[in-house]
Scaffold this motif. Structure first.
Motif, PDB file in Angstrom:
ATOM      1  N   VAL A 181       0.856  -1.172   0.000  1.00 51.32           N
ATOM      2  CA  VAL A 181       0.000   0.000   0.000  1.00 51.32           C
ATOM      3  C   VAL A 181       0.896   1.227   0.000  1.00 51.32           C
ATOM      4  O   VAL A 181       2.066   1.149   0.381  1.00 51.32           O
ATOM      5  CB  VAL A 181      -0.957   0.027   1.220  1.00 51.32           C
ATOM      6  CG1 VAL A 181      -1.895  -1.173   1.170  1.00 51.32           C
ATOM      7  CG2 VAL A 181      -0.167   0.025   2.527  1.00 51.32           C
ATOM      8  N   PRO A 182       0.372   2.368  -0.440  1.00 46.43           N
ATOM      9  CA  PRO A 182       1.206   3.580  -0.518  1.00 46.43           C
ATOM     10  C   PRO A 182       1.871   3.911   0.811  1.00 46.43           C
ATOM     11  O   PRO A 182       1.255   3.774   1.883  1.00 46.43           O
ATOM     12  CB  PRO A 182       0.218   4.654  -0.942  1.00 46.43           C
ATOM     13  CG  PRO A 182      -0.826   3.917  -1.704  1.00 46.43           C
ATOM     14  CD  PRO A 182      -0.964   2.595  -1.008  1.00 46.43           C
ATOM     15  N   ARG A 183       3.136   4.270   0.720  1.00 47.78           N
ATOM     16  CA  ARG A 183       3.932   4.729   1.859  1.00 47.78           C
ATOM     17  C   ARG A 183       4.252   3.618   2.866  1.00 47.78           C
ATOM     18  O   ARG A 183       4.667   3.902   3.985  1.00 47.78           O
ATOM     19  CB  ARG A 183       3.257   5.907   2.574  1.00 47.78           C
ATOM     20  CG  ARG A 183       3.149   7.150   1.682  1.00 47.78           C
ATOM     21  CD  ARG A 183       2.390   8.262   2.369  1.00 47.78           C
ATOM     22  NE  ARG A 183       0.999   7.892   2.626  1.00 47.78           N
ATOM     23  CZ  ARG A 183       0.053   7.924   1.701  1.00 47.78           C
ATOM     24  NH1 ARG A 183       0.334   8.280   0.481  1.00 47.78           N
ATOM     25  NH2 ARG A 183      -1.182   7.582   2.019  1.00 47.78           N
ATOM     26  N   THR A 201      -6.777  -4.509   1.120  1.00 46.55           N
ATOM     27  CA  THR A 201      -6.650  -3.633  -0.043  1.00 46.55           C
ATOM     28  C   THR A 201      -5.192  -3.279  -0.276  1.00 46.55           C
ATOM     29  O   THR A 201      -4.506  -2.798   0.634  1.00 46.55           O
ATOM     30  CB  THR A 201      -7.471  -2.351   0.162  1.00 46.55           C
ATOM     31  OG1 THR A 201      -8.863  -2.697   0.221  1.00 46.55           O
ATOM     32  CG2 THR A 201      -7.239  -1.370  -0.983  1.00 46.55           C
ATOM     33  N   ALA A 202      -4.707  -3.539  -1.485  1.00 47.40           N
ATOM     34  CA  ALA A 202      -3.295  -3.307  -1.805  1.00 47.40           C
ATOM     35  C   ALA A 202      -3.052  -3.644  -3.270  1.00 47.40           C
ATOM     36  O   ALA A 202      -3.901  -4.238  -3.935  1.00 47.40           O
ATOM     37  CB  ALA A 202      -2.388  -4.164  -0.927  1.00 47.40           C
TER      38      ALA A 202
END
Length: 123
Positions: A41-43, A91-92
């Motif tokens: 996932v972002p970051r 979620t990813a």
């Protein structure tokens, strides 16, 4: 060299299921070892979700144990990830990866070849 192409991502409601697929193409110079699914996932760092050795031994991250199943068809070099009871935190972007030797590590630096990723969104 190993080429990996993922498919099967999409959007699903919490509690639902998805199956990711990864088609692997090995050239004559590539050693066949473990394959794995990672997600990111972002970051955040890329996380190892599930690993399967060429002989079929598997290991999973604690967060997916009992819900996800990794399998592999050595005949057609296809890697699958069956995901049940999906949660929003699943979620990813999911990536297929391959290593040049057998290992059960979920350390991303062990894996040499990577697919382009497929997005899974659980709402």
């Amino acid at each position: 060299h190993v080429q990996l192409v993922e498919s099967g991502g999409g959007s699903v409601q919490a509690g639902g299921s998805l199956t990711l697929s990864c088609a692997a193409s090995y050239d004559t110079t590539a050693s066949r070892g473990s394959m794995a699914w990672f997600r990111q996932v972002p970051r955040k760092e890329r996380e190892g979700v599930a690993v399967i050795t060429w002989g079929g031994i598997t290991t999973y991250a604690d967060s997916v144990k009992g819900r996800f199943t990794i399998t592999k068809d050595n005949t057609n070099s296809t890697l699958l990830l069956r995901m049940n009871s999906l949660k929003p935190e699943d979620t990813a972007m999911y990536y297929c990866a391959a290593a040049p030797y057998n290992t059960l590590t979920r350390d991303r630096f062990t894996y040499t070849w990577w697919g382009q990723g497929t997005q899974v969104t659980v709402s």
